[in-house]
Scaffold this motif. Structure first.
Motif, PDB file in Angstrom:
ATOM      1  N   VAL A   1      30.077  36.857   1.436  1.00  0.00           N
ATOM      2  CA  VAL A   1      29.534  35.883   2.393  1.00  0.00           C
ATOM      3  C   VAL A   1      29.452  36.495   3.790  1.00  0.00           C
ATOM      4  N   ALA A   2      30.513  37.234   4.183  1.00  0.00           N
ATOM      5  CA  ALA A   2      30.511  37.872   5.506  1.00  0.00           C
ATOM      6  C   ALA A   2      29.403  38.914   5.615  1.00  0.00           C
ATOM      7  N   LEU A   3      29.208  39.693   4.549  1.00  0.00           N
ATOM      8  CA  LEU A   3      28.159  40.723   4.557  1.00  0.00           C
ATOM      9  C   LEU A   3      26.771  40.098   4.665  1.00  0.00           C
ATOM     10  N   LEU A   4      26.510  39.079   3.837  1.00  0.00           N
ATOM     11  CA  LEU A   4      25.190  38.446   3.860  1.00  0.00           C
ATOM     12  C   LEU A   4      24.966  37.711   5.179  1.00  0.00           C
ATOM     13  N   GLY A   5      26.020  37.043   5.690  1.00  0.00           N
ATOM     14  CA  GLY A   5      25.896  36.374   6.986  1.00  0.00           C
ATOM     15  C   GLY A   5      25.659  37.375   8.105  1.00  0.00           C
ATOM     16  N   GLY A   6      26.370  38.522   8.059  1.00  0.00           N
ATOM     17  CA  GLY A   6      26.174  39.553   9.070  1.00  0.00           C
ATOM     18  C   GLY A   6      24.769  40.125   9.038  1.00  0.00           C
ATOM     19  N   LEU A   7      24.254  40.350   7.828  1.00  0.00           N
ATOM     20  CA  LEU A   7      22.886  40.859   7.707  1.00  0.00           C
ATOM     21  C   LEU A   7      21.874  39.839   8.223  1.00  0.00           C
ATOM     22  N   GLN A   8      22.143  38.554   7.933  1.00  0.00           N
ATOM     23  CA  GLN A   8      21.247  37.502   8.427  1.00  0.00           C
ATOM     24  C   GLN A   8      21.216  37.495   9.946  1.00  0.00           C
ATOM     25  N   LEU A   9      22.387  37.630  10.577  1.00  0.00           N
ATOM     26  CA  LEU A   9      22.446  37.681  12.041  1.00  0.00           C
ATOM     27  C   LEU A   9      21.764  38.941  12.570  1.00  0.00           C
ATOM     28  N   LEU A  10      21.979  40.068  11.873  1.00  0.00           N
ATOM     29  CA  LEU A  10      21.345  41.324  12.290  1.00  0.00           C
ATOM     30  C   LEU A  10      19.821  41.187  12.296  1.00  0.00           C
ATOM     31  N   LEU A  11      19.286  40.579  11.237  1.00  0.00           N
ATOM     32  CA  LEU A  11      17.830  40.438  11.130  1.00  0.00           C
ATOM     33  C   LEU A  11      17.281  39.438  12.142  1.00  0.00           C
ATOM     34  N   ALA A  12      18.082  38.411  12.495  1.00  0.00           N
ATOM     35  CA  ALA A  12      17.571  37.331  13.340  1.00  0.00           C
ATOM     36  C   ALA A  12      17.807  37.559  14.824  1.00  0.00           C
ATOM     37  N   ARG A  13      18.888  38.290  15.181  1.00  0.00           N
ATOM     38  CA  ARG A  13      19.300  38.313  16.584  1.00  0.00           C
ATOM     39  C   ARG A  13      19.231  39.675  17.264  1.00  0.00           C
ATOM     40  N   THR A  14      18.908  40.740  16.535  1.00  0.00           N
ATOM     41  CA  THR A  14      18.935  42.074  17.146  1.00  0.00           C
ATOM     42  C   THR A  14      17.543  42.698  17.138  1.00  0.00           C
TER      43      THR A  14
ATOM     44  N   ILE B   1      16.732  45.820  16.199  1.00  0.00           N
ATOM     45  CA  ILE B   1      16.454  46.516  14.948  1.00  0.00           C
ATOM     46  C   ILE B   1      16.160  45.514  13.837  1.00  0.00           C
ATOM     47  N   GLY B   2      16.803  44.325  13.899  1.00  0.00           N
ATOM     48  CA  GLY B   2      16.529  43.288  12.898  1.00  0.00           C
ATOM     49  C   GLY B   2      15.104  42.794  12.983  1.00  0.00           C
ATOM     50  N   ARG B   3      14.636  42.569  14.232  1.00  0.00           N
ATOM     51  CA  ARG B   3      13.245  42.123  14.405  1.00  0.00           C
ATOM     52  C   ARG B   3      12.270  43.218  13.964  1.00  0.00           C
ATOM     53  N   ALA B   4      12.642  44.476  14.229  1.00  0.00           N
ATOM     54  CA  ALA B   4      11.779  45.588  13.779  1.00  0.00           C
ATOM     55  C   ALA B   4      11.726  45.646  12.253  1.00  0.00           C
ATOM     56  N   ILE B   5      12.869  45.403  11.601  1.00  0.00           N
ATOM     57  CA  ILE B   5      12.897  45.409  10.136  1.00  0.00           C
ATOM     58  C   ILE B   5      12.011  44.294   9.587  1.00  0.00           C
ATOM     59  N   ARG B   6      12.113  43.094  10.193  1.00  0.00           N
ATOM     60  CA  ARG B   6      11.299  41.973   9.698  1.00  0.00           C
ATOM     61  C   ARG B   6       9.812  42.230   9.935  1.00  0.00           C
ATOM     62  N   ALA B   7       9.483  42.806  11.086  1.00  0.00           N
ATOM     63  CA  ALA B   7       8.071  43.095  11.368  1.00  0.00           C
ATOM     64  C   ALA B   7       7.531  44.142  10.400  1.00  0.00           C
ATOM     65  N   THR B   8       8.323  45.167  10.127  1.00  0.00           N
ATOM     66  CA  THR B   8       7.885  46.216   9.199  1.00  0.00           C
ATOM     67  C   THR B   8       7.767  45.680   7.781  1.00  0.00           C
ATOM     68  N   ALA B   9       8.700  44.798   7.415  1.00  0.00           N
ATOM     69  CA  ALA B   9       8.624  44.205   6.078  1.00  0.00           C
ATOM     70  C   ALA B   9       7.370  43.355   5.921  1.00  0.00           C
ATOM     71  N   ALA B  10       6.955  42.669   7.014  1.00  0.00           N
ATOM     72  CA  ALA B  10       5.763  41.823   6.937  1.00  0.00           C
ATOM     73  C   ALA B  10       4.495  42.656   6.866  1.00  0.00           C
ATOM     74  N   ASP B  11       4.382  43.680   7.729  1.00  0.00           N
ATOM     75  CA  ASP B  11       3.187  44.526   7.740  1.00  0.00           C
ATOM     76  C   ASP B  11       3.520  45.802   8.509  1.00  0.00           C
TER      77      ASP B  11
END
Length: 290
Positions: free
Chosen positions: A150-163, A165-175
């Motif tokens: 739970v801590a790992l998945l929650g941490g990854l969720q925060l990483l993708l949403a609040r940082t 590099i997280g926004r870069a990962i989401r943008a790259t995943a989209a296109d």
């Protein structure tokens, strides 16, 4: 009470499955790569933790903390040396490349460590638990595994949403192509994603080794369970990965409660049912046809 105990044990097992599937889900979500060497990378992590703990004489939990950065570097090397080249020629090439890597890893581990099974010694933690009544037992190691998942998945969720590099990962995943137009280095993002995915695979392998015996040949089985978890939970959904792990774990333990021979079959049956009636997974988004 035996059925309640079966569900409790399934939740504990589901936490371990969610750990296994986390990296697989992340790598597919970002790089569109089904990493067929994921299970063998988890085995590699288990052997590294066991070897370091035995050689230095430290706790397996401390050894895990030291091995995780090494596994992250393995992920970067994997992306830079194999996946980046394979992705240029299509998704099938990356699957074949990781399949080849899985075979190489199995044979290297077999050559170095032999086919003997071994386990990580965590003392009384591996067998102790909280007894509720005469039939229900809550293992402390299982609870720790669920908490870490739970801590790992929650941490990854925060990483993708609040940082950043997280926004870069989401943008790259989209296109990835569009992301590069706004200055995002997709090669660097892929390296980050591979590092996180392989490190989490090593973490899952270590917790599996604390729970059960392991050997160089167990990678494909763990890959199969991780793949089922990702499909049940929904591709690209981190919390779906946790839900998928719980569903598969409970299905296997409830199946074993009916008959020990039904344990693995029950898990596969649930996987097929989800694939047939909700192919996008329990928490996945249905993609519209164009």
């Amino acid at each position: 009470m035996n059925w309640i105990n079966a569900i409790v044990q399934g939740v504990m097992l589901g936490g371990l499955y969610a750990l296994f599937a986390c990296g697989l889900s992340l790598m597919f979500g970002v790089m569109r790569t089904v990493n067929l060497s994921h299970g063998d990378l988890a085995v590699l992590g288990a052997f590294l933790v066991a070897t370091l703990a035995a050689a230095v004489g430290i706790s397996p939990f401390f050894a895990v903390l030291l091995v995780l950065p090494v596994m992250g570097l393995v992920g970067v090397a994997l992306q830079r040396s194999i996946l980046s080249r394979a992705l240029r020629t299509g998704e099938m090439s990356s699957m074949l490349a990781t399949f080849g890597l899985a075979i190489v890893l199995q044979n290297v581990l077999l050559e170095i460590f032999s086919a003997d099974s071994r386990s990580l010694d965590v003392g009384s933690l591996s067998t102790s638990g909280l007894q509720l009544g005469s039939s229900v037992s809550i293992p402390y190691l299982g609870v720790l595994t669920v908490v870490v998942a739970v801590a790992l998945l929650g941490g990854l969720q925060l990483l993708l949403a609040r940082t950043g590099i997280g926004r870069a990962i989401r943008a790259t995943a989209a296109d990835a192509d569009t992301a590069e137009l706004v200055g995002i280095d997709s090669r660097r993002v892929y390296a980050w994603a591979a590092a996180i995915a392989v490190a989490t695979a090593g973490l899952a392998g270590a917790f599996f080794a604390m729970r059960s015996s392991f050997s160089p040949s167990m990678g494909p089985t763990q890959l199969l369970f991780a793949f089922e978890v990702v499909v049940i939970g929904g591709l690209g959904s981190l919390w779906g990965t946790l839900a998928g792990g719980m569903v598969l774990g409970v299905a296997q333990t409830v199946g074993a409660q009916m008959d020990p021979r039904f344990s693995i079959v029950a898990g596969h049956a649930v996987f097929l049912a989800v694939l047939a009636f909700r192919p996008q997974g329990l928490l996945g988004m249905r993609r519209s046809r164009t």
